[in-house]
Motif scaffolding. Structure first.
Motif, PDB file in Angstrom:
ATOM      1  N   ILE A 196       2.253   1.943  -3.406  1.00 17.75           N
ATOM      2  CA  ILE A 196       1.222   2.509  -4.293  1.00 17.75           C
ATOM      3  C   ILE A 196       1.030   3.990  -3.988  1.00 17.75           C
ATOM      4  O   ILE A 196       0.953   4.823  -4.897  1.00 17.75           O
ATOM      5  N   PHE A 197       0.966   4.329  -2.693  1.00 23.02           N
ATOM      6  CA  PHE A 197       0.805   5.741  -2.304  1.00 23.02           C
ATOM      7  C   PHE A 197       1.984   6.565  -2.783  1.00 23.02           C
ATOM      8  O   PHE A 197       1.821   7.688  -3.265  1.00 23.02           O
ATOM      9  N   ARG A 198       3.198   5.996  -2.660  1.00 18.28           N
ATOM     10  CA  ARG A 198       4.392   6.723  -3.088  1.00 18.28           C
ATOM     11  C   ARG A 198       4.360   6.980  -4.587  1.00 18.28           C
ATOM     12  O   ARG A 198       4.657   8.087  -5.049  1.00 18.28           O
ATOM     13  N   ASP A 199       3.975   5.965  -5.366  1.00 18.66           N
ATOM     14  CA  ASP A 199       3.906   6.127  -6.815  1.00 18.66           C
ATOM     15  C   ASP A 199       2.856   7.161  -7.204  1.00 18.66           C
ATOM     16  O   ASP A 199       3.085   7.989  -8.096  1.00 18.66           O
ATOM     17  N   ARG A 200       1.687   7.122  -6.544  1.00 20.11           N
ATOM     18  CA  ARG A 200       0.641   8.113  -6.838  1.00 20.11           C
ATOM     19  C   ARG A 200       1.094   9.516  -6.469  1.00 20.11           C
ATOM     20  O   ARG A 200       0.797  10.475  -7.184  1.00 20.11           O
ATOM     21  N   LEU A 201       1.830   9.634  -5.355  1.00 15.07           N
ATOM     22  CA  LEU A 201       2.345  10.938  -4.949  1.00 15.07           C
ATOM     23  C   LEU A 201       3.309  11.483  -5.999  1.00 15.07           C
ATOM     24  O   LEU A 201       3.230  12.657  -6.372  1.00 15.07           O
ATOM     25  N   ARG A 202       4.188  10.624  -6.498  1.00 18.81           N
ATOM     26  CA  ARG A 202       5.134  11.064  -7.534  1.00 18.81           C
ATOM     27  C   ARG A 202       4.406  11.483  -8.813  1.00 18.81           C
ATOM     28  O   ARG A 202       4.773  12.466  -9.450  1.00 18.81           O
ATOM     29  N   GLU A 203       3.363  10.722  -9.207  1.00 21.95           N
ATOM     30  CA  GLU A 203       2.583  11.080 -10.390  1.00 21.95           C
ATOM     31  C   GLU A 203       1.887  12.428 -10.202  1.00 21.95           C
ATOM     32  O   GLU A 203       1.855  13.258 -11.118  1.00 21.95           O
ATOM     33  N   ASN A 204       1.326  12.644  -9.015  1.00 19.95           N
ATOM     34  CA  ASN A 204       0.650  13.923  -8.751  1.00 19.95           C
ATOM     35  C   ASN A 204       1.623  15.089  -8.749  1.00 19.95           C
ATOM     36  O   ASN A 204       1.311  16.168  -9.260  1.00 19.95           O
ATOM     37  N   ASP A 226       0.829  -1.208   0.000  1.00 12.36           N
ATOM     38  CA  ASP A 226       0.000   0.000   0.000  1.00 12.36           C
ATOM     39  C   ASP A 226       0.860   1.253   0.000  1.00 12.36           C
ATOM     40  O   ASP A 226       0.582   2.217  -0.715  1.00 12.36           O
TER      41      ASP A 226
END
Length: 86
Positions: free
Chosen positions: A36-44, A33
């Motif tokens: 996933i949060f880290r990847d979404r943060l980088r995308e944002n 989890d």
């Protein structure tokens, strides 16, 4: 006094030895989890830098958010916020 010191030392040892999580989870999330949060943060962050972050729904509809006030005070009412109705 010696027994108090012994008890305090034993309690401190128990908390430090058994209070830590061995699976490195934070707030009930797994490592998967967190990744996933880290990847979404980088995308944002990249989307903000590029100016391509999608804008949320701005339809103008009213959104209601439930708010609960918890007033804490003693039996005489001391310590509570004074209620005012306008």
């Amino acid at each position: 006094m010696k027994s108090l010191f012994t008890f305090s030392f034993a309690a401190l040892f128990a908390v430090s030895a058994f209070g830590q999580s061995a699976d490195h989870s934070a707030c009930g999330t797994t490592i998967e989890d967190q990744l996933i949060f880290r990847d979404r943060l980088r995308e944002n962050k990249a989307a903000i830098a590029n100016g391509t972050l999608p804008v949320s729904d701005r339809s103008g509809a009213t959104t209601y958010v439930p708010v609960h006030f918890h007033l804490v005070g003693d039996a005489a009412g001391n310590g509570k916020h004074k209620e005012r109705f306008v």
